[in-house]
Enzyme design. Structure first.
Site, PDB file in Angstrom:
ATOM      1  N   GLY A 188     -58.433   6.950 -12.241  1.00  0.00           N
ATOM      2  CA  GLY A 188     -59.505   6.211 -11.576  1.00  0.00           C
ATOM      3  C   GLY A 188     -60.836   6.920 -11.582  1.00  0.00           C
ATOM      4  N   ARG A 204     -59.388   6.749 -18.409  1.00  0.00           N
ATOM      5  CA  ARG A 204     -60.789   6.496 -18.743  1.00  0.00           C
ATOM      6  C   ARG A 204     -61.610   7.781 -18.921  1.00  0.00           C
ATOM      7  NH1 ARG A 204     -62.788   1.708 -17.186  1.00  0.00           N
ATOM      8  NH2 ARG A 204     -61.172   1.649 -15.595  1.00  0.00           N
ATOM      9  N   TYR A 233     -64.507  -8.100 -16.641  1.00  0.00           N
ATOM     10  CA  TYR A 233     -65.069  -7.438 -15.451  1.00  0.00           C
ATOM     11  C   TYR A 233     -66.588  -7.591 -15.369  1.00  0.00           C
ATOM     12  CZ  TYR A 233     -60.645  -4.785 -15.720  1.00  0.00           C
ATOM     13  OH  TYR A 233     -59.339  -4.403 -15.803  1.00  0.00           O
ATOM     14  N   CYS A 268     -63.546 -18.867 -29.276  1.00  0.00           N
ATOM     15  CA  CYS A 268     -63.971 -20.132 -28.662  1.00  0.00           C
ATOM     16  C   CYS A 268     -63.791 -20.058 -27.155  1.00  0.00           C
ATOM     17  CB  CYS A 268     -63.190 -21.289 -29.258  1.00  0.00           C
ATOM     18  SG  CYS A 268     -63.567 -21.515 -30.983  1.00  0.00           S
TER      19      CYS A 268
HETATM   20  C1  LIG Z   1     -54.356   2.678 -14.995  1.00  0.00           C
HETATM   21  C2  LIG Z   1     -53.698   3.786 -14.329  1.00  0.00           C
HETATM   22  C3  LIG Z   1     -54.151   5.106 -14.499  1.00  0.00           C
HETATM   23  C4  LIG Z   1     -55.370   5.447 -15.294  1.00  0.00           C
HETATM   24  O1  LIG Z   1     -56.524   4.864 -14.786  1.00  0.00           O
HETATM   25  P1  LIG Z   1     -57.957   5.300 -15.343  1.00  0.00           P
HETATM   26  O2  LIG Z   1     -58.885   4.417 -14.566  1.00  0.00           O
HETATM   27  O3  LIG Z   1     -57.964   4.989 -16.794  1.00  0.00           O
HETATM   28  O4  LIG Z   1     -58.122   6.727 -15.057  1.00  0.00           O
HETATM   29  C5  LIG Z   1     -53.444   6.120 -13.902  1.00  0.00           C
HETATM   30  N1  LIG Z   1     -52.337   5.869 -13.161  1.00  0.00           N
HETATM   31  C6  LIG Z   1     -51.868   4.626 -12.975  1.00  0.00           C
HETATM   32  C7  LIG Z   1     -50.645   4.434 -12.158  1.00  0.00           C
HETATM   33  C8  LIG Z   1     -52.535   3.544 -13.533  1.00  0.00           C
HETATM   34  O5  LIG Z   1     -52.082   2.313 -13.327  1.00  0.00           O
END
Ligand SMILES: *Cc1c(COP(=O)(O)O)cnc(C)c1O
Length: 421
Positions: A230, A275, A314, A341
């Site tokens: 995250g 990410r 998003y 489309c």
């Molecule tokens: C999607 C996800 C991540 C990675 O999220 P990022 O935003 O790409 O860092 C890590 N752990 C779990 C359980 C996820 O679902």
């Protein structure tokens, strides 16, 4: 305004396109490695620190192998991702299996390769035991509910489908202890693409305090805390990158005041970022096919949302560089579209760009995570190739583009002729 740069010149890119037709995603190996090393160094105060790369962000075994060499494990959430990790040479406790609504086959596979299982729900303890047996190590995913505000992409934790409530956590660890599990971890993920370091420090504090309370109440010892992923990246040029030093420092302070002071150390800090690890180091390279001038100006590319969904789903901003026109005035507003489309098949809306013409090479930035991976085949659109810009400057194809035969592979045309209607 901070400039978003590309790791190649227009000339180099034209050369690449001679053998690799657009559209494609291209990843910058050197930058991925440097970033991985910085992350490791920043958390080196914690002896057991480990990043488990979230495979779903960029499920390519070549990228996984590069990251594994840097000491990263893999965070998987499906059977295919487990198999991919295995193929990339990652097994055992270098895999974190953080799934939800998990089918029994996936638990069985995770057990078979000794992945660390991160349970999403209290009912999964019995489910896992029944189908695959309980391992000696278990992690549980905490959902703090109304205790913590979520952010835009992930929403409010109490609305999220993930994780145990606080009460369920105490109960869950108790059940596992009774059943002979003797190694424990705890996990929480309450943010997505978050650029504020405090957010992760707060999550760490919540988890450390839980570790203290649960350890004391149940007499168990925690081995790791998984702060999950995250961590955000600056998609918009004006955004500042997250202050990783501050994040690490904040977590360290909480670690010392709660874990060390409480006699609960050593405790390993795990992350499972996707990410942050590859996002900024991937680029979607495409060409302008058509310029259309109606009620608005449209630049139609040879890529579509099948190659990059984030803007469409998003409303996400992805910066666009028009190669060779970086220094021309950006004074014409375009909707930059694909050919699907679907009217939301747009990479940008009212984006100020230099004057475009068919043939221009357009680079869409920050597609290294949740980019190619989210691709789909709606409207018969095919997923593009993935290329790797090696650290010696050479280019290697690490996934070919899909073909029409791939698209038709699940259809049996032989029965069609005799199929009576
Ligand atoms: C999607 C996800 C991540 C990675 O999220 P990022 O935003 O790409 O860092 C890590 N752990 C779990 C359980 C996820 O679902």
């Amino acid at each position: 305004m901070k400039k978003k740069l590309t790791p190649f010149t227009k000339k180099q890119l034209e050369k690449i396109i001679e053998t690799h037709p657009t559209p494609f995603h291209i990843y910058d190996e050197k930058a991925i490695k440097e970033n991985a090393r910085t992350l490791k160094t920043t958390f080196s105060w914690n002896e057991g620190f480990k990043e488990f790369f979230a495979v779903k962000a960029a499920p390519n075994p070549y990228l996984m192998k590069i990251l594994h060499k840097e000491g990263f494990g893999a965070d998987c959430s499906s059977l295919a991702e487990l198999l991919l990790a295995q193929k990339a040479g990652i097994t055992g406790e270098e895999i974190m299996f953080s799934s939800n609504d998990t089918p029994s086959e996936e638990f069985i596979k995770a057990r078979e390769i000794n992945a660390t299982i991160n349970l999403d729900d209290i009912s999964h303890i019995a489910f896992l035991e029944k189908h695959a047996g309980l391992p000696e190590i278990i992690c549980m995913r905490y959902n703090p509910g109304p205790l913590k505000k979520g952010n835009v992409i992930i929403g409010h934790p109490e609305e999220a489908k993930y994780g145990f409530t606080r009460e369920q956590l105490f109960e869950g660890y108790k059940i596992c202890k009774v059943k002979g599990v003797n190694r424990f971890g705890i996990h929480a993920m309450v943010a997505s693409n978050e650029l504020n370091a405090d957010y992760f420090v707060e999550t760490a504090e919540i988890l450390f305090e839980l570790v203290a309370e649960i350890s004391q109440m149940l007499g168990i010892r925690f081995e790791f805390v998984n702060l999950s992923g995250g961590v955000g990246i600056p998609y918009i040029p004006e955004q500042e990158p997250i202050d990783l030093e501050a994040l690490s420092r904040g977590v360290k302070e909480k670690y010392e005041s709660i874990i060390i002071a409480g006699g609960l150390g050593p405790l390993k800090i795990f992350t499972e970022c996707g990410r942050y690890i590859t996002g900024p180091y991937g680029y979607l390279v495409s060409r302008v096919l058509h310029i259309k001038d109606t009620y608005k100006k449209f630049a139609g590319l040879d890529a579509s949302m099948a190659n990059l969904m984030r803007p469409a789903i998003y409303g996400a901003y992805h910066h666009i560089t028009v190669m060779g026109k970086e220094n021309e005035p950006h004074n014409i507003a375009y909707d930059v579209t694909g050919s699907l489309c679907e009217n939301n098949d747009k990479f940008a809306i009212d984006r100020l760009l230099p004057e475009l013409e068919p043939g221009d090479i357009v680079v869409i930035h920050d597609t290294g995570a949740h980019g190619h991976a989210m691709g789909f085949n709606y409207n018969g659109k095919l997923r593009s190739a993935e290329l790797l810009l090696r650290d010696n400057g050479s280019v290697m194809q690490i996934r070919r583009a899909e073909t029409i035969d791939d698209y038709f592979a699940t259809l049996d045309f032989t029965s069609l002729a005799s199929f009576k209607v």
